[in-house]
Design a protein around this motif. Structure first.
Motif, PDB file in Angstrom:
ATOM      1  N   ASP A  21       0.852  -1.182   0.000  1.00 20.48           N
ATOM      2  CA  ASP A  21       0.000   0.000   0.000  1.00 20.48           C
ATOM      3  C   ASP A  21       0.891   1.236   0.000  1.00 20.48           C
ATOM      4  O   ASP A  21       1.620   1.494   0.953  1.00 20.48           O
ATOM      5  CB  ASP A  21      -0.886  -0.016   1.247  1.00 20.48           C
ATOM      6  CG  ASP A  21      -1.926   1.087   1.241  1.00 20.48           C
ATOM      7  OD1 ASP A  21      -1.537   2.255   1.046  1.00 20.48           O
ATOM      8  OD2 ASP A  21      -3.103   0.782   1.432  1.00 20.48           O
ATOM      9  N   ALA A  22       0.821   2.007  -1.089  1.00 21.85           N
ATOM     10  CA  ALA A  22       1.700   3.170  -1.236  1.00 21.85           C
ATOM     11  C   ALA A  22       1.514   4.155  -0.092  1.00 21.85           C
ATOM     12  O   ALA A  22       2.483   4.752   0.398  1.00 21.85           O
ATOM     13  CB  ALA A  22       1.445   3.857  -2.577  1.00 21.85           C
ATOM     14  N   GLU A  23       0.280   4.312   0.364  1.00 20.98           N
ATOM     15  CA  GLU A  23       0.017   5.273   1.444  1.00 20.98           C
ATOM     16  C   GLU A  23       0.668   4.815   2.745  1.00 20.98           C
ATOM     17  O   GLU A  23       1.242   5.624   3.483  1.00 20.98           O
ATOM     18  CB  GLU A  23      -1.484   5.434   1.638  1.00 20.98           C
ATOM     19  CG  GLU A  23      -1.850   6.504   2.656  1.00 20.98           C
ATOM     20  CD  GLU A  23      -3.345   6.731   2.753  1.00 20.98           C
ATOM     21  OE1 GLU A  23      -3.775   7.384   3.725  1.00 20.98           O
ATOM     22  OE2 GLU A  23      -4.083   6.261   1.865  1.00 20.98           O
ATOM     23  N   ILE A  24       0.600   3.504   3.030  1.00 17.37           N
ATOM     24  CA  ILE A  24       1.226   2.978   4.245  1.00 17.37           C
ATOM     25  C   ILE A  24       2.735   3.118   4.173  1.00 17.37           C
ATOM     26  O   ILE A  24       3.386   3.553   5.131  1.00 17.37           O
ATOM     27  CB  ILE A  24       0.818   1.505   4.464  1.00 17.37           C
ATOM     28  CG1 ILE A  24      -0.636   1.440   4.926  1.00 17.37           C
ATOM     29  CG2 ILE A  24       1.739   0.834   5.489  1.00 17.37           C
ATOM     30  CD1 ILE A  24      -1.150   0.042   5.135  1.00 17.37           C
ATOM     31  N   LEU A  25       3.318   2.771   3.040  1.00 19.15           N
ATOM     32  CA  LEU A  25       4.770   2.879   2.900  1.00 19.15           C
ATOM     33  C   LEU A  25       5.231   4.327   3.019  1.00 19.15           C
ATOM     34  O   LEU A  25       6.249   4.614   3.642  1.00 19.15           O
ATOM     35  CB  LEU A  25       5.216   2.285   1.567  1.00 19.15           C
ATOM     36  CG  LEU A  25       4.966   0.784   1.391  1.00 19.15           C
ATOM     37  CD1 LEU A  25       5.469   0.323   0.035  1.00 19.15           C
ATOM     38  CD2 LEU A  25       5.622  -0.013   2.501  1.00 19.15           C
ATOM     39  N   ALA A  26       4.474   5.250   2.425  1.00 20.31           N
ATOM     40  CA  ALA A  26       4.822   6.668   2.529  1.00 20.31           C
ATOM     41  C   ALA A  26       4.714   7.134   3.974  1.00 20.31           C
ATOM     42  O   ALA A  26       5.556   7.907   4.463  1.00 20.31           O
ATOM     43  CB  ALA A  26       3.917   7.498   1.626  1.00 20.31           C
ATOM     44  N   GLY A  27       3.687   6.657   4.684  1.00 19.89           N
ATOM     45  CA  GLY A  27       3.522   7.024   6.087  1.00 19.89           C
ATOM     46  C   GLY A  27       4.652   6.502   6.949  1.00 19.89           C
ATOM     47  O   GLY A  27       5.139   7.199   7.846  1.00 19.89           O
TER      48      GLY A  27
END
Length: 221
Positions: A21-27
């Protein structure tokens, strides 16, 4: 016992969720950068840090800040709670009702009697997940937060000379099941089998005792 681990913002390979999940990795990267390389340690009376934790929200993975260790009646638990033995969960599967994944790039253990710290990883820059069980708790300030405990298992033979136990690692293909499957004996048995598939990839590197690796858990509560 796992009493400290790392989250390097320079991670390049993510082996965390089957569908990253791109959002999780970015977070995670943003949190790690703000953490400025500090080791993640249990939350308690001397440290009020909240660490990133992956939980299930309506069947979907979500990232939230969580308290490492359990809270009882608004205070850090007086019993050891930062780790939970896999054997105990096999005997009492009720403790598996809420599960989570702890993102990390490596955990730290001290080899005794030499008192030499080692970092355990799946390779340089690899982001991976450790199994955790979780429950809600009220902080001394009256806030309700998710609390987590890292699930530990006996270490495989090639690591046991350094430390006799290690976290239960969650392969990407098993992450969804760990977060969402029914809470019964079967899920912890399956987790242990899945974790064993990663054993040969785990390596340990001796490191100098420094602020990133040292720390006695007894001083954190």
């Amino acid at each position: 016992m796992c009493a400290s681990y790392g989250l390097d913002p320079r991670f390049t390979d993510a082996e965390l969720l089957a569908e990253a999940d791109a959002e999780i990795l970015a977070g995670l990267r943003d949190w790690a950068q703000q953490n400025d390389g500090e080791t993640l340690r249990p939350t308690g009376k001397n440290l009020r840090n909240l660490n990133p934790l992956i939980v299930s929200g309506d069947g979907e993975a979500a990232l939230e800040a969580a308290w490492w260790g359990y809270l009882v009646d608004g205070q850090p638990a007086k019993f050891p709670s930062i780790n939970t033995r896999s054997e105990r969960l096999q005997q009492r599967p009720g403790g598996l009702r809420t599960r989570a994944i702890v993102p990390t790039t490596g955990w730290f253990e001290m080899r005794k009697p030499e008192r030499v710290w080692h970092e355990f990883t799946l390779g340089k820059g690899v982001l991976f997940g450790m199994a955790a069980v979780a429950q809600r708790g009220r902080t001394p300030d009256g806030e309700w937060v998710t609390c987590y405990s890292i699930v530990m298992r006996p270490a495989p033979e090639h690591l046991a000379e350094l430390h006799d136990r290690m976290p239960v690692l969650i392969p990407t293909a098993f992450a969804h099941d760990w977060l969402n499957a029914e809470a019964d004996r079967e899920i912890i048995d399956e987790a242990l089998l899945a974790a064993a598939s990663l054993d040969e990839r785990v390596t340990a590197t001796a490191r100098e005792t420094d602020a990133a690796a040292k720390g006695d858990a007894d001083q954190l509560f």
